[in-house]
Design an enzyme around this catalytic site. Sequence first.
Site, mmCIF file in Angstrom:
data_model
loop_
_atom_site.group_PDB
_atom_site.id
_atom_site.type_symbol
_atom_site.label_atom_id
_atom_site.label_comp_id
_atom_site.label_asym_id
_atom_site.label_seq_id
_atom_site.Cartn_x
_atom_site.Cartn_y
_atom_site.Cartn_z
ATOM 1 N N SER A 196 41.377 34.230 31.588
ATOM 2 C CA SER A 196 41.519 35.451 32.382
ATOM 3 C C SER A 196 42.100 35.115 33.750
ATOM 4 C CB SER A 196 40.180 36.160 32.571
ATOM 5 O OG SER A 196 40.363 37.296 33.397
ATOM 6 N N VAL A 240 39.703 29.157 38.256
ATOM 7 C CA VAL A 240 40.482 28.088 37.636
ATOM 8 C C VAL A 240 41.802 28.642 37.094
ATOM 9 C CG1 VAL A 240 40.537 26.354 35.785
ATOM 10 C CG2 VAL A 240 38.442 26.709 37.108
ATOM 11 N N CYS A 241 41.753 29.822 36.485
ATOM 12 C CA CYS A 241 42.974 30.434 35.935
ATOM 13 C C CYS A 241 43.965 30.768 37.045
ATOM 14 C CB CYS A 241 42.624 31.685 35.140
ATOM 15 S SG CYS A 241 41.552 31.366 33.711
ATOM 16 N N ASP A 242 43.473 31.284 38.147
ATOM 17 C CA ASP A 242 44.303 31.575 39.314
ATOM 18 C C ASP A 242 44.981 30.293 39.809
ATOM 19 O OD1 ASP A 242 44.578 33.606 41.929
ATOM 20 O OD2 ASP A 242 44.369 31.487 42.487
ATOM 21 N N THR A 278 47.643 28.986 37.334
ATOM 22 C CA THR A 278 48.866 29.786 37.379
ATOM 23 C C THR A 278 49.689 29.446 38.615
ATOM 24 O OG1 THR A 278 47.746 31.540 36.156
ATOM 25 C CG2 THR A 278 49.760 32.152 37.351
#
Length: 165
Positions: free
Chosen positions: A54, A59-61, A64
């Site tokens: 998500s 971590v995803c932020d 990316t």
Amino acid sequence: MTNITFKNNPITLLGEQVTVGSVAPDFSVLANDLSVRTLADYEGKKKLISVVPSIDTGVCDQQTRKFNEEASKIENAVVLTISNDLPFAQSRWCAASGLDNVVTLSDHKDLSFGMNYGVVIEEMRLLARSVFVLNENNEVVYVEYVNEGTDHPNYDKAIEALKSI
């Protein structure tokens, strides 16, 4: 395949996992404007496909941002960030992040990407954190299925694989 966990709990990945040396399977996902995108839309480009559970998590932020920052220095390369987030949430994240060239794609509708790359988490209907690097002919040159879903991928190895094409 090693055991994959999410928050240290075992998870089941659905779909066919890809391997280095194989031809990347096609997929059908949604762009932020709800238009359909497939692998053919990025024909002739080096591709780093960054898969996140998500976009709205830390971590995803970071994943990316890091991949987009590094790959922007590589000629003829594109980073595709794919998650099951709705296109509206991805669009909001892009606007809030201040990143203009990030390509976020949503697999929420059909799970086409997730099933074709073996990253659908059965227990959560999210995509498992993973990275795929494809050359201009869509041959898979690098694959990482991150063992623990809350960990970061190996940024250096993925970027090196993209640079080496």
